[in-house]
Design a protein around this motif. Structure first.
Motif, PDB file in Angstrom:
ATOM      1  N   ASN A   1       0.901  -1.099   0.012  1.00 13.29           N
ATOM      2  CA  ASN A   1      -0.095   0.003  -0.071  1.00 13.29           C
ATOM      3  C   ASN A   1       0.988   1.230  -0.133  1.00 13.29           C
ATOM      4  OD1 ASN A   1      -1.960   2.017   0.556  1.00 13.29           O
ATOM      5  ND2 ASN A   1      -2.449   1.327   2.433  1.00 13.29           N
ATOM      6  N   TRP A   2       0.773   1.943  -0.945  1.00 12.32           N
ATOM      7  CA  TRP A   2       1.678   3.202  -1.155  1.00 12.32           C
ATOM      8  C   TRP A   2       1.229   4.316  -0.212  1.00 12.32           C
ATOM      9  CZ3 TRP A   2       3.667   4.303  -6.818  1.00 12.32           C
ATOM     10  CH2 TRP A   2       4.508   3.053  -7.295  1.00 12.32           C
ATOM     11  N   LYS A   3      -0.007   4.407   0.181  1.00  8.16           N
ATOM     12  CA  LYS A   3      -0.652   5.502   0.762  1.00  8.16           C
ATOM     13  C   LYS A   3      -0.521   6.616   0.195  1.00  8.16           C
ATOM     14  CE  LYS A   3       0.199   2.935   5.144  1.00  8.16           C
ATOM     15  NZ  LYS A   3      -0.477   2.748   6.262  1.00  8.16           N
ATOM     16  N   MET A   4      -0.383   8.013   0.945  1.00  6.80           N
ATOM     17  CA  MET A   4      -0.246   9.257  -0.154  1.00  6.80           C
ATOM     18  C   MET A   4       1.356   9.534  -0.256  1.00  6.80           C
ATOM     19  SD  MET A   4      -1.861  12.782   0.763  1.00  6.80           S
ATOM     20  CE  MET A   4      -0.748  13.596   1.773  1.00  6.80           C
ATOM     21  N   ASN A   5       1.897   8.573  -1.235  1.00  6.52           N
ATOM     22  CA  ASN A   5       3.424   8.910  -1.461  1.00  6.52           C
ATOM     23  C   ASN A   5       3.473   8.832  -3.034  1.00  6.52           C
ATOM     24  OD1 ASN A   5       4.613   9.094   1.094  1.00  6.52           O
ATOM     25  ND2 ASN A   5       3.610   7.173   1.582  1.00  6.52           N
TER      26      ASN A   5
ATOM     27  N   THR B   1      -1.632   2.127  -5.321  1.00  5.45           N
ATOM     28  CA  THR B   1      -1.008   3.461  -5.926  1.00  5.45           C
ATOM     29  C   THR B   1      -2.263   4.352  -5.256  1.00  5.45           C
ATOM     30  OG1 THR B   1      -1.702   3.783  -8.168  1.00  5.45           O
ATOM     31  CG2 THR B   1       0.360   2.235  -7.419  1.00  5.45           C
ATOM     32  N   PRO B   2      -1.736   5.646  -5.097  1.00  6.60           N
ATOM     33  CA  PRO B   2      -2.847   6.796  -5.403  1.00  6.60           C
ATOM     34  C   PRO B   2      -3.467   6.804  -6.396  1.00  6.60           C
ATOM     35  CG  PRO B   2      -0.898   7.611  -4.220  1.00  6.60           C
ATOM     36  CD  PRO B   2      -0.445   6.125  -5.027  1.00  6.60           C
ATOM     37  N   TYR B   3      -4.774   7.407  -6.596  1.00 15.46           N
ATOM     38  CA  TYR B   3      -5.706   7.712  -7.826  1.00 15.46           C
ATOM     39  C   TYR B   3      -4.694   8.090  -8.791  1.00 15.46           C
ATOM     40  CZ  TYR B   3      -9.669   6.790  -4.831  1.00 15.46           C
ATOM     41  OH  TYR B   3     -10.754   6.328  -4.017  1.00 15.46           O
ATOM     42  N   THR B   4      -3.990   9.046  -8.661  1.00 14.31           N
ATOM     43  CA  THR B   4      -3.172   9.984  -9.923  1.00 14.31           C
ATOM     44  C   THR B   4      -2.072   8.866 -10.415  1.00 14.31           C
ATOM     45  OG1 THR B   4      -1.906  10.610  -7.839  1.00 14.31           O
ATOM     46  CG2 THR B   4      -3.625  12.055  -8.820  1.00 14.31           C
ATOM     47  N   ASN B   5      -1.905   7.719  -9.537  1.00 12.18           N
ATOM     48  CA  ASN B   5      -0.638   6.925 -10.356  1.00 12.18           C
ATOM     49  C   ASN B   5      -1.305   5.666 -10.982  1.00 12.18           C
ATOM     50  OD1 ASN B   5       1.460   8.795  -9.798  1.00 12.18           O
ATOM     51  ND2 ASN B   5       1.508   7.842  -7.546  1.00 12.18           N
TER      52      ASN B   5
ATOM     53  N   GLU C   1      -6.595   2.605  -3.577  1.00 13.99           N
ATOM     54  CA  GLU C   1      -6.499   2.447  -2.169  1.00 13.99           C
ATOM     55  C   GLU C   1      -8.061   2.985  -1.511  1.00 13.99           C
ATOM     56  OE1 GLU C   1      -1.988   4.278  -2.073  1.00 13.99           O
ATOM     57  OE2 GLU C   1      -3.551   5.431  -1.035  1.00 13.99           O
TER      58      GLU C   1
END
Length: 299
Positions: free
Chosen positions: A13-17, A45-49, A67
């Protein structure tokens, strides 16, 4: 009992990174390292990735997860993403009900249930984890287990381990809970080896009732020791590799990295740590107390 080897899944889980460039660099570095892994590798990953991750991992053994997801398919929910949107992108996993969502964003049992329902309706696979706690949720366990009757999901009951906060909590054992469910559903029976294989190579032992769409899993680390077949290690956020939750032994991989160790040296250290994995835990006699709470150990 001989069982067919089950599928192993390792998820991060990348969380907010990571911004897009950092995500691309990390995934590009990761792919050759895991291309021959004998398991399924998942990155959440975060949505943006997500689109970057999906493009880079196409055709590989690495799967992509999100996530979080909203319970509605569409609507005036600024900043939210639906399960259907994730499915359309090609996302195969999503994390729902993480403790950080409860701590920082007011997530409740009701909103988690709505998100689970949305994930089920979208076709995303769902595993619902529950830690039975005396005086907290012990009266709700049959109701939770019954979710597997009409839903194609796994409801897994994990024993409270005597670590950190859990050390002061009375434990509802896996065998005790299994017997309790058998009284409620006399036809409760183990899944076949083939059915368990499809659910992954984890410590859970799965049961179901004829006619049910899903199954119930029991993870009994304390009262159903599976140390001899345990295939779990944990890497803390400080870079310390722990081969057993009940032991303080392990390897400081962060120190090795900062000292200039190359990939071969890191691999040798990891192998040595795993080979030195303690034979078994001793939770019952408290002879190997873990000094850190689970929130610091991670998993």
């Amino acid at each position: 009992m001989n069982k067919a080897k089950r599928r192993v899944v390792i998820a991060g889980n990348w969380k907010m990174n990571k911004n897009r460039a950092e995500a691309k660099a990390l995934i590009t570095e990761l792919l050759p390292l895991v291309k021959e892994a004998g398991c399924e590798v998942v990155i959440c990953t975060p949505y943006t990735n997500l689109e970057t991750a999906l493009a880079l991992t196409e055709g590989s053994n690495v799967k992509v997860g999100a996530e979080n997801c909203h319970w509605a398919e569409s609507g005036a929910f600024t900043g939210e993403i639906s399960a259907q949107m994730l499915k359309e992108l090609g996302v195969q996993y999503v994390i729902i009900g993480h403790s950080e969502r409860r701590q920082y964003f007011g997530e409740t049992d009701e909103t988690v249930a709505k998100r689970v329902r949305a994930a089920l309706e979208s076709g995303l696979p769902v595993k619902l984890n529950c830690v039975p706690q005396a005086g907290v949720n012990e009266g709700e366990l049959e109701q939770l287990a019954a979710l597997a009757k009409d839903n194609a999901l796994q409801v897994r009951f994990i024993e409270m381990m005597p670590i950190g906060y859990g050390a002061a909590m009375p434990c509802i054992s896996g065998p005790e809970l299994r017997a309790r469910f058998a009284r409620r559903w006399p036809e409760l029976a183990p899944l076949s080896a083939a059915q368990e294989h499809a659910l992954g190579d984890g410590p859970a032992v799965y049961y179901t009732v004829p006619g049910w769409q899903g199954s119930i899993g029991f993870i009994a680390a304390v009262h159903g020791k599976f140390c001899a077949s345990c295939n779990r290690v944990r890497l803390t956020s400080q870079g310390f590799l722990r081969p057993c939750l009940a032991s303080e032994t392990g390897c400081d991989l962060r120190a090795l990295l900062r000292s200039g160790a190359d990939d071969a040296q890191l691999l040798a250290a990891i192998r040595e740590t795993i080979w030195a994995k303690p034979r078994e835990h001793h939770f019952n006699d408290s002879s190997m107390p873990a000094t850190r709470g689970m929130y610091r150990i991670g998993g």
